[in-house]
Design an enzyme around this catalytic site. Sequence first.
Site, PDB file in Angstrom:
ATOM      1  CG  HIS A  72      -0.478  -0.001   2.541  1.00 35.29           C
ATOM      2  ND1 HIS A  72      -0.315   1.174   3.197  1.00 35.29           N
ATOM      3  CD2 HIS A  72       0.215  -0.893   3.656  1.00 35.29           C
ATOM      4  CE1 HIS A  72       0.322   1.043   4.388  1.00 35.29           C
ATOM      5  NE2 HIS A  72       0.368  -0.394   4.748  1.00 35.29           N
ATOM      6  CD  GLU A 223      -2.777  -1.321   5.628  1.00 41.88           C
ATOM      7  OE1 GLU A 223      -2.460  -2.385   6.337  1.00 41.88           O
ATOM      8  OE2 GLU A 223      -2.404  -0.380   6.057  1.00 41.88           O
ATOM      9  CG  ASP A 244       1.992  -4.084   5.588  1.00 45.58           C
ATOM     10  OD1 ASP A 244       2.924  -2.955   5.940  1.00 45.58           O
ATOM     11  OD2 ASP A 244       0.825  -3.471   5.170  1.00 45.58           O
TER      12      ASP A 244
END
Length: 346
Positions: A72, A223, A244
């Site tokens: 993200h 996100e 992530d």
Amino acid sequence: MKSVKKYVDFITDKTCKLLAIDSPTGYTKNAAEWVMEEYRKLGYEPKMTVKGGVIVDLGGKNKDNGIVLAAHVDTLGAMVSEIKGNGNLKVSPLGGMNPNNAEAENCRIVTRFDGVYEGTFQLNNASVHVNGDYSDEKRKYSGMEVVLDEVVHSKDDTEKLGIMVGDIVCFDPRTTVTEKGYIKSRFLDDKLSVGILLGYAKYLKDNQIELENRQYHYITVYEEVGHGGAASIPEGVTEVISVDMGCVGDGLTCDEHMVSICAKDSRGPYNYDVVTGLIKAAKDEKLGFAVDIYPYYGSDVDVTLSAGYDIRHGLIGAGVYASHGYERSHKDGVENTLRLLIAYCK
């Protein structure tokens, strides 16, 4: 596996450039367009989703067993919630930035029609020599303000600048890369992983690798507020891995030099077969890795499942210390994450 050192340098460079583009949740268009242009430079044809995310088809033989690697580009930030009588700004957080971590940070206020202004996020009555309760006051958004770097003494003064409720507040990332390879900045969560996906895309293109299964990169934009991965998964995808940050802290075994493989977060366990496959790939490649449970964490792929997609899911990331604060990772963690993606997806 061939050396990937040059791709680590590429990733670090692209990450630093992306970190310099403000993109709090809800204000991500500039960063998303930059990401699209970077994929175009690599020879891909990215597409923007309706709500502003980026989907990239990297090819692969089997379209009925596709995989999405998701990262993200949205970050923490704030929004003007009130113009105070003294001309300073009360703000509301975008995402989970703790006011303790934001105190005394420089910031930019992006107006809708009248340009960008600068300021600093401070405790109300921030001078220690004046405020006798400075040390005891709890840091919370209701007791803090953005002090504008403008000559303002009243609400009317600030309104004349064009600042209004709903304007975006972007905090300074303060990015630096040390001689020892440490990458320090706000918002490594998750712009470092966007950089890693760009590096992986370059690796595939440079080495003319055709993957067995169709692969897509999905750069999401919401996100931090919980619905980034809730839509736009391409047809035929059966697996989504959120790339992530790996958590670093008490009770966990990951550090900034490792790639972290998450077995479970606050929403529950990740797919057993996916986690097993990631661990096997990490072991086979003799990577620096850790398997951990993240106690206070939710990922884009958790949201993908909640949205009703019938997919297998996983979560990996380079180790990041001081998450949602002034974060730190290392080029070693970048390399281990990249090598895990290469090994697992081949």
